[in-house]
Design a protein around this motif. Structure first.
Motif, PDB file in Angstrom:
ATOM      1  N   VAL A  68      11.325 -31.064   0.541  1.00 42.31           N
ATOM      2  CA  VAL A  68       9.869 -31.014   0.466  1.00 42.31           C
ATOM      3  C   VAL A  68       9.547 -30.313  -0.848  1.00 42.31           C
ATOM      4  O   VAL A  68       9.926 -29.154  -1.041  1.00 42.31           O
ATOM      5  CB  VAL A  68       9.265 -30.202   1.634  1.00 42.31           C
ATOM      6  N   VAL A  69       8.917 -31.022  -1.754  1.00 44.62           N
ATOM      7  CA  VAL A  69       8.603 -30.440  -3.056  1.00 44.62           C
ATOM      8  C   VAL A  69       7.098 -30.444  -3.245  1.00 44.62           C
ATOM      9  O   VAL A  69       6.451 -31.490  -3.173  1.00 44.62           O
ATOM     10  CB  VAL A  69       9.282 -31.232  -4.206  1.00 44.62           C
ATOM     11  N   CYS A  79       5.541 -39.470  -8.762  1.00 45.90           N
ATOM     12  CA  CYS A  79       6.754 -39.138  -7.994  1.00 45.90           C
ATOM     13  C   CYS A  79       7.718 -38.329  -8.864  1.00 45.90           C
ATOM     14  O   CYS A  79       8.924 -38.589  -8.914  1.00 45.90           O
ATOM     15  CB  CYS A  79       7.434 -40.409  -7.466  1.00 45.90           C
ATOM     16  N   ASP A  80       7.173 -37.364  -9.544  1.00 46.25           N
ATOM     17  CA  ASP A  80       7.960 -36.593 -10.507  1.00 46.25           C
ATOM     18  C   ASP A  80       8.009 -35.121 -10.082  1.00 46.25           C
ATOM     19  O   ASP A  80       6.981 -34.446 -10.020  1.00 46.25           O
ATOM     20  CB  ASP A  80       7.291 -36.734 -11.881  1.00 46.25           C
ATOM     21  N   ALA A  81       9.206 -34.622  -9.823  1.00 42.98           N
ATOM     22  CA  ALA A  81       9.367 -33.253  -9.331  1.00 42.98           C
ATOM     23  C   ALA A  81       9.687 -32.251 -10.441  1.00 42.98           C
ATOM     24  O   ALA A  81       9.923 -31.075 -10.151  1.00 42.98           O
ATOM     25  CB  ALA A  81      10.454 -33.212  -8.266  1.00 42.98           C
ATOM     26  N   THR A  82       9.667 -32.693 -11.707  1.00 45.61           N
ATOM     27  CA  THR A  82      10.101 -31.783 -12.779  1.00 45.61           C
ATOM     28  C   THR A  82       9.189 -30.565 -12.914  1.00 45.61           C
ATOM     29  O   THR A  82       9.654 -29.499 -13.277  1.00 45.61           O
ATOM     30  CB  THR A  82      10.237 -32.502 -14.143  1.00 45.61           C
ATOM     31  N   ASN A  87       9.950 -25.780  -4.051  1.00 44.05           N
ATOM     32  CA  ASN A  87      10.655 -26.799  -3.260  1.00 44.05           C
ATOM     33  C   ASN A  87      11.439 -26.171  -2.113  1.00 44.05           C
ATOM     34  O   ASN A  87      11.862 -25.024  -2.201  1.00 44.05           O
ATOM     35  CB  ASN A  87      11.523 -27.687  -4.159  1.00 44.05           C
ATOM     36  N   TYR A  88      11.598 -26.943  -1.076  1.00 43.15           N
ATOM     37  CA  TYR A  88      12.221 -26.452   0.145  1.00 43.15           C
ATOM     38  C   TYR A  88      13.213 -27.504   0.605  1.00 43.15           C
ATOM     39  O   TYR A  88      12.861 -28.689   0.715  1.00 43.15           O
ATOM     40  CB  TYR A  88      11.171 -26.253   1.246  1.00 43.15           C
ATOM     41  N   TYR A 105      -0.300 -31.294  -2.779  1.00 40.26           N
ATOM     42  CA  TYR A 105       0.525 -32.486  -2.967  1.00 40.26           C
ATOM     43  C   TYR A 105       1.989 -32.160  -2.680  1.00 40.26           C
ATOM     44  O   TYR A 105       2.500 -31.145  -3.163  1.00 40.26           O
ATOM     45  CB  TYR A 105       0.408 -32.991  -4.409  1.00 40.26           C
ATOM     46  N   PHE A 106       2.609 -33.017  -1.897  1.00 34.37           N
ATOM     47  CA  PHE A 106       4.038 -32.855  -1.580  1.00 34.37           C
ATOM     48  C   PHE A 106       4.742 -34.191  -1.792  1.00 34.37           C
ATOM     49  O   PHE A 106       4.187 -35.247  -1.456  1.00 34.37           O
ATOM     50  CB  PHE A 106       4.232 -32.439  -0.118  1.00 34.37           C
ATOM     51  N   ILE A 107       5.945 -34.113  -2.315  1.00 36.00           N
ATOM     52  CA  ILE A 107       6.753 -35.329  -2.405  1.00 36.00           C
ATOM     53  C   ILE A 107       8.179 -35.000  -1.955  1.00 36.00           C
ATOM     54  O   ILE A 107       8.555 -33.821  -1.842  1.00 36.00           O
ATOM     55  CB  ILE A 107       6.800 -35.896  -3.848  1.00 36.00           C
TER      56      ILE A 107
END
Ligand SMILES: *[C@@H]1O[C@H](CO)[C@@H](O)[C@H](O)[C@H]1NC(C)=O
Ligand SMILES: *[C@@H]1O[C@H](CO)[C@@H](O)[C@H](O)[C@H]1NC(C)=O
Ligand SMILES: *[C@@H]1O[C@H](CO)[C@@H](O)[C@H](O)[C@H]1NC(C)=O
Length: 168
Positions: A68-69, A79-82, A87-88, A105-107
């Motif tokens: 979960v980010v 869809c970019d977690a950089t 984050n979990y 917002y979570f992705i």
């Protein structure tokens, strides 16, 4: 007899005042989410809306299959977690409180985001009760209503007290 009536009336007034002082919403909601790959969460968000400030999101996931980010809007759209906020990915569940009035917002950063494994959750301010009376207004209204509906009893009690007073 009169004493019993009077103390019963006092107790009723206390109960009415206590009820009037209760807040409109007892506690924050806890919303569970089964966070798993190959799932499109667009409809899930719609079905579980509205969300309110102080609600809890509880993610249930399998470590290694999903994370979960928390990201910003750009990260969500791409869809970019950089530029992750946080984050979990440990354990089996993760509880997150929507403690501010804003969109969260979570992705999932494992590639499933492109298939819809992402959330945009708007935490709203609790709506005020309508019309919005203050607690003291409501107490006063409750006491006035009680007094008018029990006027006959109160009047009779007063008459009895007056009669007793004349006798002594
Ligand atoms: C999650 O956070 C850890 C350190 O806190 C970092 O090393 C890792 O790259 C992060 N992962 C993502 C997907 O943001
Ligand atoms: C909400 O929670 C986050 C993360 O725990 C914290 O950094 C932030 O200060 C909190 N905001 C408020 C208004 O309490
Ligand atoms: C997810 O579902 C929504 C609503 O049904 C749809 O508009 C969207 O295109 C879907 N997203 C993906 C990546 O399939």
């Amino acid at each position: 007899m009169v004493g019993a009536r009077v103390s019963a009336a006092a107790a009723a007034l206390l109960v009415l005042a206590a009820c009037a002082a209760l807040p409109g919403r007892a506690a924050a909601n806890k919303i569970s989410i089964n966070w798993k790959p190959n799932t499109n969460y667009t409809d899930w968000v719609k079905q579980h809306s509205p969300f309110y400030k102080d609600d809890w999101l509880v993610f249930y996931y399998t470590a290694g299959q999903a994370d979960v980010v928390q990201v910003d809007e750009v990260g969500y759209n791409k869809c970019d977690a950089t530029n992750a906020i946080y984050n979990y990915s440990k354990g089996r569940s993760f509880a997150f409180q929507l403690n501010e009035t804003k969109t969260y917002y979570f992705i999932c950063s494992y590639g499933y985001c492109y298939g819809g494994m992402r959330l945009a959750i708007k935490a709203q301010k609790l709506p005020p009760p309508s019309p919005p009376p203050s607690a003291s207004d409501r107490s006063a209204a409750a006491i006035a209503a009680f007094a008018s509906s029990h006027a006959a009893v109160l009047y009779a009690a007063a008459a009895v007290l007056a009669a007793l007073h004349r006798m002594v």
